[in-house]
Design a protein around this motif. Structure first.
Motif, PDB file in Angstrom:
ATOM      1  N   UNK A 250      19.573  60.358  24.665  1.00 46.45           N
ATOM      2  CA  UNK A 250      20.781  60.833  24.040  1.00 46.45           C
ATOM      3  C   UNK A 250      21.200  60.251  22.873  1.00 46.45           C
ATOM      4  N   UNK A 251      22.071  60.858  21.910  1.00 47.05           N
ATOM      5  CA  UNK A 251      22.552  60.414  20.863  1.00 47.05           C
ATOM      6  C   UNK A 251      23.695  59.371  21.086  1.00 47.05           C
ATOM      7  N   UNK A 252      24.053  58.484  20.240  1.00 45.45           N
ATOM      8  CA  UNK A 252      25.242  57.527  20.061  1.00 45.45           C
ATOM      9  C   UNK A 252      26.270  58.490  20.256  1.00 45.45           C
ATOM     10  N   UNK A 253      26.521  59.717  19.592  1.00 45.28           N
ATOM     11  CA  UNK A 253      27.813  60.141  19.848  1.00 45.28           C
ATOM     12  C   UNK A 253      27.957  60.749  21.196  1.00 45.28           C
ATOM     13  N   UNK A 254      26.842  61.440  21.729  1.00 44.79           N
ATOM     14  CA  UNK A 254      26.844  61.901  22.934  1.00 44.79           C
ATOM     15  C   UNK A 254      27.123  60.870  24.022  1.00 44.79           C
ATOM     16  N   UNK A 255      26.409  59.676  23.993  1.00 44.49           N
ATOM     17  CA  UNK A 255      26.612  58.591  24.990  1.00 44.49           C
ATOM     18  C   UNK A 255      28.307  58.264  24.762  1.00 44.49           C
ATOM     19  N   UNK A 256      28.679  58.083  23.675  1.00 43.53           N
ATOM     20  CA  UNK A 256      30.366  57.540  23.692  1.00 43.53           C
ATOM     21  C   UNK A 256      31.060  58.558  24.078  1.00 43.53           C
ATOM     22  N   UNK A 257      30.962  59.867  23.591  1.00 48.91           N
ATOM     23  CA  UNK A 257      31.641  60.996  24.369  1.00 48.91           C
ATOM     24  C   UNK A 257      31.750  61.100  25.768  1.00 48.91           C
TER      25      UNK A 257
END
Ligand code: ADP
Ligand code: ASP
Ligand code: MG
Length: 463
Positions: A250-257
């Motif tokens: 997963x991308x950082x953005x997805x994981x943070x979300x």
């Protein structure tokens, strides 16, 4: 490598973790971060309630239980009498300190945010010592450190402290890098830092993840591995959706979300320190260490077209709906409402305003509900607000995935699926990043809603 609370929850597990570290330390320099034993931080929070009530017997009983839990574990996680004895002495000193702290607090009948953080640090301090001695026991050169001794300096926002990264970077690299060069494995308390006056602080629940990424950023680590009790980041909480699947990337953005939206697998700010450097992060299963887990990267290569990748939820929330005829078309009303909430330290988790402008809906944590309603009533009711309606048992459901961006019909699929399961949607919000779509349902429907979306987007078939 960070090991979560379940990974260090018994003597066998501590031994397993020590062996895992040993096997990887042949070809790598490793910094270890340890959480408290699962449940211990909750217990420490609970005992502070007894302290407030001045209940000396509860506190005494707690200390006995706490001591027994850690001492029993320490005893059986060592194979050599020498390390067992040394560890026992170390733990006795820490537990004596805990006793003194708790007795002092009971005497005062007072728990301040500062003393609470001091109290919470003991969970991590004990497991760190135990794990460090378990490594010694199998021949690894190691030293246990508190976050403070490691050099993690934070602001003084007790309970949710943030690292002051410039000074932290200097101190942590000065402390940790020479140890690594020496072949010593530092074992650091997760979750705990210290402010500039040397008072212990904590980084917020689940903060051991954050400790790991703070250190990784300071020493320019090649990777961060968060060892936990599931195979990785999943399409939904496996406790709710039985056929939830592990996401390989997963991308950082997805994981943070996902972390922000209630998938409680990681501290919501944990990726911040490593974003700029793009340090790859893996979430792996301590008990199935042969699996690769989930890799969190800047630019994932697989499943990039998958519209929704994960469904999560936040429970224990309440919906506040404020209405008033005089709100229509008057500039500054929203500012007044949010200003009041901000001044009273209330975090608003979700906002939506209907275009007719006659109502604004907000979701807050249930813990903040009383204070939110009181302050709105005191300051605005009868002036700009006519009524305040509260639904106090709601949950936020969020569908997350970068593949949603620019794709038509995602909302209709989501709400179609929810309607089919006869669940009522009370409020909707989508950020313009189009990384997530979130909505609010009655708490009793939340698990059903998560399962409905998981099914609609066929997440159990994800590669
Ligand atoms: P640790 O103590 O190792 O930090 P946590 O309990 O903090 O472990 O986080 C791991 C837990 O997060 C898992 O056991 C799982 O139940 C929960 N979880 C919730 N949502 C997800 C998700 N989408 N993917 C993986 N785990 C999730
Ligand atoms: N022990 C802390 C908590 O329970 C930190 C962590 O586990 O990451 O929140
Ligand atoms: Mg955690």
């Amino acid at each position: 490598m960070k090991f979560g609370g379940t990974s260090v929850a018994s003597a066998d597990r501590v031994k397993r973790v020590a062996r895992l570290i040993k096997s990887h330390s042949k070809d790598n320099e490793i910094v270890v971060v340890a959480s408290a034993i699962k449940g211990v931080t909750d217990d420490l929070i609970q005992i502070s309630e007894s302290v407030r009530k001045g209940s000396k017997t509860d506190v005494e009983k707690f200390i006995d239980r706490f001591k027994k839990l850690h001492m029993d574990m320490a005893k059986t996680s060592m194979t050599k009498e020498k390390t067992r004895k040394e560890l026992r002495n170390v733990l006795n000193v820490v537990i004596k300190e805990l006793e003194d702290v708790l007795n002092g607090m009971v005497l005062l009948g007072e728990v301040t945010p500062k003393s609470q953080d001091y109290l919470l640090s003991f969970g991590e301090r004990l497991t760190t010592s135990i794990l460090s001695y378990a490594l010694k026991d199998i021949g690894i050169s190691t030293e246990s450190l508190t976050g403070k001794n490691t050099g993690i300096i934070t602001d003084s926002n007790y309970g949710e402290a943030k690292p002051l990264m410039d000074t932290t970077k200097l101190r942590v690299s000065n402390k940790i890098i020479p140890m690594l060069r020496n072949g010593t494995v530092p074992v650091v308390t997760g979750f705990v830092g210290a402010d500039q006056n040397g008072n212990l602080t904590t980084l917020g629940r689940g903060g051991s993840d954050y400790t790991a990424t703070i250190i990784a950023s300071c020493i320019n680590a090649d990777e961060v591995w968060l060892w936990t009790d599931v195979d990785g980041l999943m399409t939904a909480d496996p406790r709710i959706v039985k056929n939830a699947k592990v996401l390989k990337e997963v991308s950082y953005a997805e994981a943070m979300e996902m972390a922000l939206f209630g998938a409680k697998y990681m501290h919501p700010r944990a990726l911040e320190p490593i974003l700029d450097k793009g340090i790859p992060t893996r979430i792996r299963n301590t008990f199935k260490s042969e699996n690769n887990g989930t890799q969190v990267l800047k630019n994932p290569k697989i499943n990039t077209r998958q519209i929704v990748k994960s469904v999560s939820m936040i429970r224990n929330t309440a919906l506040i709906d404020v209405r008033g005829g005089s709100m229509v078309g008057v500039p500054g009303i929203a500012a007044k409402i949010f200003d009041i909430m901000g001044k009273n330290n209330i975090n608003i988790m979700m906002i939506s305003q209907s275009p007719s402008e006659s109502s604004i809906s907000m979701v807050v944590s249930k813990n903040d509900l009383d204070s939110a309603v009181n302050s709105l009533e005191l300051s605005l009711l009868g002036k700009v607000i006519k009524t305040i309606n509260v639904t106090d048992n709601v949950a936020i459901i969020a569908a997350v995935g970068s593949g949603m961006r620019g794709i038509k019909g995602v909302a209709s699929r989501i709400f179609g699926a929810i309607a089919k399961h006869d669940v009522n949607v009370m409020m909707i919000a989508q950020g313009s990043s189009e990384l997530n779509l979130a909505f609010v349902v009655n708490d009793k429907d939340c698990e059903e809603a998560v399962r409905a979306l998981h099914e609609e987007f066929e997440l159990s078939k994800i590669e």
